[in-house]
Design a protein around this motif. Sequence first.
Motif, short mmCIF file in Angstrom:
data_model
loop_
_atom_site.label_atom_id
_atom_site.label_comp_id
_atom_site.label_asym_id
_atom_site.label_seq_id
_atom_site.Cartn_x
_atom_site.Cartn_y
_atom_site.Cartn_z
N GLY A 43 -1.12 3.44 2.97
CA GLY A 43 -0.26 2.63 3.84
C GLY A 43 -0.45 3.01 5.30
N GLU A 61 -0.51 10.92 -2.47
CA GLU A 61 -1.43 10.98 -1.34
C GLU A 61 -2.73 11.65 -1.72
OE1 GLU A 61 1.88 12.18 -0.27
OE2 GLU A 61 2.38 10.16 0.40
N GLY A 62 -3.72 11.15 -1.15
CA GLY A 62 -5.02 11.77 -1.32
C GLY A 62 -5.68 11.44 -2.64
N ALA A 63 -5.01 10.68 -3.48
CA ALA A 63 -5.61 10.36 -4.77
C ALA A 63 -6.64 9.27 -4.60
CB ALA A 63 -4.54 9.92 -5.75
N ASP A 64 -7.81 9.50 -5.08
CA ASP A 64 -8.86 8.49 -4.97
C ASP A 64 -8.97 7.73 -6.28
OD1 ASP A 64 -10.44 7.32 -3.19
OD2 ASP A 64 -11.81 9.00 -2.90
N LYS A 65 -7.80 7.35 -6.79
CA LYS A 65 -7.81 6.69 -8.11
C LYS A 65 -7.79 5.18 -7.95
CE LYS A 65 -4.91 10.32 -9.96
NZ LYS A 65 -3.47 10.50 -10.10
N PRO A 66 -8.30 4.51 -8.98
CA PRO A 66 -8.20 3.06 -8.94
C PRO A 66 -6.75 2.64 -9.03
CG PRO A 66 -9.41 3.83 -10.89
CD PRO A 66 -8.91 5.02 -10.21
N LYS A 67 -6.36 1.82 -8.10
CA LYS A 67 -4.97 1.36 -8.11
C LYS A 67 -4.90 -0.10 -7.76
CE LYS A 67 -2.77 5.46 -6.75
NZ LYS A 67 -3.94 6.06 -6.15
N GLY A 68 -4.38 -0.89 -8.63
CA GLY A 68 -4.15 -2.29 -8.31
C GLY A 68 -3.03 -2.39 -7.31
N VAL A 128 -9.19 6.08 -0.76
CA VAL A 128 -8.26 6.67 0.21
C VAL A 128 -8.88 7.84 0.97
CG1 VAL A 128 -6.03 7.78 0.50
CG2 VAL A 128 -6.31 5.95 -1.16
N ARG A 129 -9.55 8.71 0.25
CA ARG A 129 -10.05 9.91 0.92
C ARG A 129 -11.17 9.56 1.92
NH1 ARG A 129 -9.81 14.94 -2.63
NH2 ARG A 129 -7.66 14.59 -2.02
N LEU A 133 0.83 -1.20 0.00
CA LEU A 133 0.00 0.00 0.00
C LEU A 133 0.87 1.26 0.00
CD1 LEU A 133 -2.80 -1.07 2.47
CD2 LEU A 133 -3.02 -0.67 0.03
N PHE A 134 1.96 1.22 0.78
CA PHE A 134 2.87 2.35 0.79
C PHE A 134 3.42 2.61 -0.60
CE2 PHE A 134 3.46 2.12 5.53
CZ PHE A 134 3.05 3.42 5.75
N PRO A 163 -10.92 0.06 -7.05
CA PRO A 163 -10.26 1.30 -6.61
C PRO A 163 -10.12 1.42 -5.10
CG PRO A 163 -12.51 1.73 -7.29
CD PRO A 163 -12.23 0.32 -7.67
N PHE A 164 -9.03 2.08 -4.71
CA PHE A 164 -8.87 2.45 -3.30
C PHE A 164 -9.78 3.62 -2.99
CE2 PHE A 164 -4.16 1.02 -2.93
CZ PHE A 164 -4.57 -0.28 -3.09
N GLY A 193 -8.21 -5.62 -7.68
CA GLY A 193 -7.88 -4.47 -8.48
C GLY A 193 -8.96 -3.42 -8.56
N ASN A 217 -4.12 10.63 4.78
CA ASN A 217 -4.60 10.37 3.43
C ASN A 217 -3.66 9.48 2.63
OD1 ASN A 217 -7.03 11.68 3.61
ND2 ASN A 217 -6.08 13.68 3.28
N ASN A 218 -2.89 8.70 3.34
CA ASN A 218 -1.99 7.75 2.68
C ASN A 218 -2.47 6.34 2.99
OD1 ASN A 218 0.29 5.78 2.93
ND2 ASN A 218 1.37 7.43 1.91
N ALA A 237 2.08 1.64 -3.45
CA ALA A 237 1.03 2.02 -4.39
C ALA A 237 0.67 3.48 -4.27
CB ALA A 237 -0.20 1.16 -4.16
N THR A 238 0.71 4.02 -3.07
CA THR A 238 0.29 5.41 -2.89
C THR A 238 1.48 6.35 -2.78
OG1 THR A 238 0.13 4.96 -0.55
CG2 THR A 238 -1.92 4.95 -1.81
#
Lengths: 386, 395, 288
Positions: B319, A372-379, B252-253, A364-365, B249-250, B247, B316-317, A367-368
């Motif tokens: 991890g 930070e703060g991106a709400d994008k799809p990420k495998g 995160v927010r 996760l670290f 989406p995360f 796969g 907002n990370n 991937a992001t």
Amino acid sequence: MATAKKFSYNSGSGKPLADLSRRQFIKFCGCVAAALGMPASMAPKIARAIEQGGRLPVVWLSFQGCTGCTESLLRSTHPTLEKLIFEIISLEYHETLNAGAGIQAEAALKETLNRDAGRFVLVAEGAIPLADKGVYVRINEQAGVDLLNEVAPKALAVIAIGSCASWGGIPSAGPNPTGAKSVGSILEGRPVVNIPGCPPNPYNFLSTVLYFATFGKLPELDAHNRPKFAYGRLIHENCERRPHFDAGRFAKAFGDDGHRKGFCLYKLGCKGPETFANCQVVKFGDVEASPISIGHPCFGCTESGVGFEKPMFQRADIQRFTPPAFYPHVFEPRGEGVTPLTAALGGVAFGGAIGAGYALTNRLFKATDGKEGADKPKGGGAHEDE
Amino acid sequence: MQKGATYSYEPSPGPLWNKAFAAALAIASTGALAILLRLFFGLGFSTNLNDGHPWGLWITWDVLVGTGLGCGGFGLALLVYALDKREFSSLMRPAILTGALGYSFAGFSVILDLGRYGNVYHLFMPSHWQFNSVLFEVALCIMAYTLILWIELVPAMLERKVILGYRIRPNILERWLYRLLFVVLALGMLLPIMHQSSLGSLLIIAGHKVHPLWQSILFPAYFLISAILMGYGAVVIECYLTSSLYGTPFEVRTLGRLSGIAAWLSLFYLFVRLEDLTFRGLWAEALEGWPGMLFVVENALYVAPIWIVANKERRNNAGWQFVAAILFIAASALYRFNTYWFAYNAHVPWRYFPSFLEILVVIGLIGMEVVLYLAAIHFFPILPASRPVLASSEK
Amino acid sequence: MRMNRRGFLQTLAIGGGALSAPSFANARQDKALSPGALGLLYDATKCVGCQACVIACKEVNGMPPEFSDPDHLWDAPLGLSASTRNVIALYKEGGRHSFVRQSCMHCVDPACVSACPVKALTKEPKTGVVHYDAGTCIGCRYCMVACPFNVPKFEWGSAYGKIVKCQLCDHLLAKGEKPGCSSACPTGAIQFGGVQKLLQEAHARLKAAPGAYYPKVYGEKEGGGTQVIFLSALPFEKLGLPDLPDVSSATLSETIMHTTYKGFGMPIFLFALFAFIARRNLQKGKEE
């Protein structure tokens, strides 16, 4: 059961009771009462029964035995044998003690059977062999089992004396080549009082006979037809070495320190904890001794399935467990703690969870990283997104 | 969840049979074997439970931690339906599924733990009801909530239209369900408040047997807060697990905001807990010996995620969020382990460590939960769709 | 919506307050000793540790022996268990020692009875004997957790075990006999009788020989009082008897339970509130 008191036992060849001093006689009756677990006040009643009822005719048949039971009886000293057979009971027939022999003896037996039919007590000594039509005991050209079957129906009561007669004893020990059986199993359907022991204690026999004479009934019997007054408690319960058992002090080898100090013989194979008998109370040979007293473990002769069956030095199966002479502590630690196995399994599970968490966190670290703060799809890894 | 929901859900992509599923199935089968051994040979054979520790790993892990982790649905329901925080609704279904599984398996392990499980129906017989018993309240409430959780999943199942070859006509059922949904939702918020707090009240009667650092009249409050914290932690972890597995989406927010709420809640918890200790004058004991160490570790585990979340970048990370979630769960789980096991002492020294089979059953139950979870998200639309779409446009 | 939320938070705060700090207006009092209550007086200074009570208890209750030695020679329980309802333990320190009897205390206000979810444990209203019914029990073992004296024990060895504890030989009491332990005791260390009388007797002994006893009757007040009371020369904590407050833990637990759930008021209120808010928000979601 017919009452014996109704019959008068003045027949037979014995001497009159008067030959025994009154004092000695009452003393003897007191002994019998004590053996029976009755108060001393019963002694006069027993005496009266003997005096008024006359002497009980007894027919003693010997089968597959060593005559040890008779020998044991011969060595009783209060009363002595001659007093017993001449003054207290009327011994009509006994192969070892008969005055006559051969035809004469057999004639005496026949006469008793005719004269005292339904009034005499039959005492059987030794096991009854059944293999090969009972040929292993023959008396007067008659197989033992046939003799027993001839005499027993005419007897008022039957007493099987000794372990052989009571439950087979030595002759029945494996592989039992002669097919030896107990008297009780031959005379099925009729109550047979067993006085087991190898040899049996003569007082148990005498007490039974006199109880019968006094009260006109058999004494209370246990599940193995043994009189409860004699066989109601375990040897273990009256043993003089019992405190050593409770305290955990055991002789571990013959002649070792513990053996010399008189410690408990349980670990040498003493069968006291599973043998019901009063040996430790009545003792043997009028010298206040028993096998256990002299340092030999009890081998369980009065107990079917123990004596002559269990190896001599095998530990007994304790019948009645009791607390030892020591105590748990108030704060006695108990319960199962960690073992290497459980620690390993717990460690693997816990470590696995930690490892998986660590690996996923790392992913996760990555991937992001920097996003930070991106709400994008990420495998998280090699996943195909649509 | 309902017709007007902003988010839509879809079954997990990819085949059901993958490495994770196979591994979970293998673990589950081993656990099933261990369960059979318990049923045939009894508790003494299969566990190290004893007269000093009548409740052990199965209660602490499966019931206390299991239902705690299952409280994600409850915590989210509070946010989404009570506080109208619509942005969290995409997390609802997975959280409800975890909750339903967690609670069901908690119930199952209680059955395994019951010495006389054949009499369990007495809990439903009014003649046996014992209203003074905290456990009675907990038992009925947990059973009711488990039922509610499954009902809350019914819409997800109905969306599927065809189940095992049977085409279902959901119209009537659906209409009634939506009409009464607010009742279900209200119960779904009320029941956990009741029984999670009562899980704490359970120990009040144990009195001196629970170490004074833990034994408190505030048990209900602590257990309620720790349940919500574990629930949030579980939601975060679950989101990232399924996202990285499939796969998707995360979030995160959204999860960052969730973590912030959890941090405030645990700050409140710490404040009350330490105040409680000051009030009872127990600070001297707090740092004494083995219980003192457990106490320090437990509360440090609450402080750490607060520190993580306090920073906006970390919050907002993904991890850091994940680490914070694990710490929230670890703190609350340790708190619950402490109260029921580590700090529970039957006055006389009783050792207890779970037996091999006991641990195996726990691992096996986790395997079973994973198997059912994977199967459920495979067959039913539970996970949020890859792209946010309006339900209406999908239809 | 703002209003809603604030209202909700306020009620939550109130609810939380009531949940965690019960007003003791609803506090129930400790239950009182029944005038016909039966019990035992154990005087540790009279006990010689013969363990006749242990054997007698096992005999009259048909309990199996329990081994703690590798050779299985003795019925030597290390404490109470599913096969031992009555045991004599030893406390030793320096030159002093004392025996202590462990068994059910038959509390005046028993925690186990309060804890049992299905009424498997009941307190006989007249004699105050705490009775267990295996046919009702679900085996949850909450009684074991609740009991301040760790008395109820579970049959771990059985596939379908039950709880075992002293029931003051209620099968013998029904026949007008005394409990096995007190009948067997050769020194009068275990005395059976009405609790009121036993308390008088205990205090009389304390008064008659103040030097011989630790100046307290254990069980008179401890944990709301017990029907099995103790006298000893040594402090009771050393004999494994916990230092309990005078209030039964059942009282505290039930107070919290009944304050929270009085008339089911709070749950119903919370439910109504949640239902109202959820309904509104659902409606709003639909409109959007």
